[in-house]
Design an enzyme around this catalytic site. Structure first.
Site, PDB file in Angstrom:
ATOM      1  N   HIS A  79       0.729  -1.104   0.048  1.00 41.09           N
ATOM      2  CA  HIS A  79      -0.107  -0.062   0.074  1.00 41.09           C
ATOM      3  C   HIS A  79       1.005   1.234  -0.141  1.00 41.09           C
ATOM      4  CE1 HIS A  79      -3.778   1.815  -0.081  1.00 41.09           C
ATOM      5  NE2 HIS A  79      -4.404   1.129   0.911  1.00 41.09           N
ATOM      6  N   ASP A 107      -1.809   2.137  -4.930  1.00 43.80           N
ATOM      7  CA  ASP A 107      -3.206   2.477  -4.322  1.00 43.80           C
ATOM      8  C   ASP A 107      -4.240   1.429  -4.840  1.00 43.80           C
ATOM      9  OD1 ASP A 107      -2.102   4.893  -3.387  1.00 43.80           O
ATOM     10  OD2 ASP A 107      -2.873   5.954  -5.195  1.00 43.80           O
TER      11      ASP A 107
END
Length: 425
Positions: free
Chosen positions: A397, A401
C-alpha cells in the site's frame, strides 16, 4: 601426518556467510579429493562443497543450521605426508578473497561477520515422553494400563466385569458404551517431534517475516467467468501437435503482461532503504513453486515477449528444475512480479504474501462450476452453468493504491472473459 584446514571459500554473490544445510561426512570419515562433503546455502541457492584433498575428517565447523563465515574453518582433514603446494596456494587465495568479501560486506552492514561456529557437540538425548498418570489403586495389567494411556482413558472411570481387575474386554466395553458420545479417540498417541528449522525452510521463514513486518499489505479479490477461456484452452490443446499442453497459467500470464504497460506500478520493486521505486519495463515473472523442501520462486525472464506455448514450456522447465534442485541461482532471483497458484487446491480466495522487494503478487484460485444468470439474447435472462474463478491480488500500500489494484483486476477480468483479445495485438 599433516592436518589441512579447508576454509569456507568465497562463492560469490557478495555474501559474507553461508548456512550448513546437509553434511555428507562425519568425524572419522575418509574422504577423497573432489568428494562432496557438505551443502552450504546462501540467500539464493544451495552450493555443494568438495574436499580439495584425500584424508580423514578430524574436525567440522558445526551442525546443520549453523552459519559459517567466508574464510572460516569448514573442515580439518588429516592427510598422509605433506599437502601439495598448489592446494595450499588455492586455499590461501580463497582466504584472501574471503577477507576482501567480508571487508566489502562490513562497509554495508554495521556488524562484523560472526566467528566460526564451535565443533559439533554430542547429540542431546531425545526427551522421554510424559505418560498420563493412571490411578495405581485400580487393578490392571501393564498392557491394559498402556492401552488406556494411549487412548486417553482414565481407568478409574472403567467398571471391571469381574474380580475388580480391568481387562482389555472392559476397555472395549467402555469404548462401545461411549461410542455415540464422541469419546472414541481419533487415533493413538504420538510423541512430539521437534524439527530444526534450517536451509530452505529457514529462508522462507525469514523472508515471509520480513515481508509482513515491512510491507503494509492489502488484498483485492474479484470473480471472473472463465467459461470461454477454458473452451479456448481446450481447442488450443486439441490442435497443439507437438507443443506442450496448455494449463491456465500461460493464459493468466499473457493477460497480466498485456496489462502491465497500463499499470506499471504493479510490476515494480521498492528499495525502502534508498526510498526508490523502480517500475520495470520487462516482466520477469516469479512463479511460486511447491517443492519437497518448501516454496521456491523460479523466474520466467521477459515473460512479456513469450507466446502461450513458450510460456507453457518455460513453466514446466523451471518447475522441474526447482523441484529436482537443478535450478541455477539466476533462475531463482530477479523477479519483478510473482504469480502464485495452488491449482485445484486454490480455494475460494487467497491473500498471498508479497515476495519482497516486489510490490504485488497475483493468485488465481480454483475454478468451480455454478449456475448463473446470463443474457438470453431476447432482452431477458436464463440460468446457465458457468465456470468461475476468483483472482486475488495483494499489494504494497506504500506503492500501489487500492484504486489502481482494483482497476488492474477489472481490466484483467475483461480480457479473460473475452479471451480472443489475448491473441490479438
Amino acid at each position: 601426518m599433516t592436518k589441512f584446514t579447508f576454509n569456507m571459500p568465497d562463492i560469490g554473490e557478495g555474501i559474507a556467510e553461508a548456512e550448513i544445510v546437509s553434511w555428507h561426512v562425519k568425524l572419522g570419515d575418509t574422504v577423497e579429493e573432489d568428494q562432496e562433503i557438505v551443502d552450504m546455502m546462501t540467500d539464493k541457492a544451495t552450493v555443494p562443497m568438495e574436499s580439495p584433498v584425500n584424508g580423514t575428517i578430524v574436525e567440522i565447523a558445526g551442525e546443520e543450521g549453523d552459519m559459517v563465515s567466508i574464510g572460516a574453518m569448514l573442515v580439518v582433514v588429516e592427510v598422509e605426508g605433506e599437502v601439495p603446494d598448489d592446494v595450499i596456494e588455492n586455499a590461501e587465495s580463497a582466504i584472501h578473497e574471503a577477507e576482501e568479501a567480508i571487508a566489502e560486506a562490513q562497509e554495508i552492514i554495521s556488524e562484523p561477520a560472526p566467528p566460526p561456529p564451535a565443533p559439533v557437540p554430542a547429540p542431546t538425548p531425545a526427551p522421554t515422553p510424559v505418560e498420563m498418570k493412571v490411578d495405581t489403586k485400580v487393578l490392571a495389567s501393564p498392557a491394559v494400563r498402556k492401552r488406556a494411556t494411549d487412548m486417553g482413558i482414565d481407568l478409574a472411570e472403567v467398571k471391571p466385569a469381574e474380580d475388580g481387575r480391568i481387562r482389555h474386554a472392559d476397555l472395549d466395553a467402555f469404548l462401545s458404551y461411549n461410542a455415540g458420545s464422541g469419546f472414541t479417540p481419533a487415533g493413538g498417541k504420538r510423541d512430539d517431534e521437534p524439527i530444526k528449522v534450517i536451509g530452505l525452510r529457514k529462508r522462507i521463514a525469514q523472508n515471509m517475516a520480513a515481508s509482513k513486518r515491512n510491507i503494509p499489505h492489502f488484498s483485492y479479490v474479484e470473480e471472473v467467468d472463465v467459461t470461454e477461456l477454458e473452451e479456448m484452452r481446450a481447442d488450443l490443446n486439441a490442435n497443439r501437435g507437438a507443443k506442450p499442453k496448455l494449463t491456465m497459467m500461460p493464459l493468466v500470464i499473457t493477460a497480466i503482461c498485456k496489462l502491465i504497460p497500463q499499470f506499471p506500478m504493479i510490476n515494480a520493486r521498492y528499495d525502502d532503504e534508498a526510498n526508490i521505486v523502480t517500475r520495470h519495463g520487462a516482466v520477469h515473472l516469479g512463479m511460486a513453486t511447491q517443492t519437497d523442501g518448501g516454496l521456491m520462486v523460479p523466474v520466467i525472464r521477459d515473460a512479456q515477449s513469450k507466446n502461450l506455448w513458450q510460456l507453457a514450456r518455460e513453466i514446466g522447465r523451471l518447475a522441474n528444475a526447482a523441484r529436482d534442485g537443478s535450478a541455477k541461482s539466476d533462475e531463482l532471483s530477479g523477479s519483478t512480479l510473482t504469480l502464485t497458484s495452488l491449482g485445484p487446491l486454490g480455494g475460494v480466495a487467497t491473500t498471498p504474501v508479497i515476495n519482497r522487494p516486489e510490490v504485488a503478487i497475483i493468485g488465481p484460485n480454483r475454478i468451480i462450476e455454478r449456475p448463473m444468470f446470463v443474457p438470453d439474447g431476447k432482452g431477458g435472462e436464463r440460468i446457465e452453468k458457468r465456470k468461475l474463478m476468483n483472482i486475488s491480488i495483494s499489494c504494497d500500500h506504500r506503492v500501489v493504491d487500492g484504486y489502481d489494484a482494483a482497476s488492474f483486476i477489472q481490466e484483467f477480468k475483461k480480457l479473460v472473459e473475452t479471451p480472443v483479445l489475448l491473441l490479438t495485438d
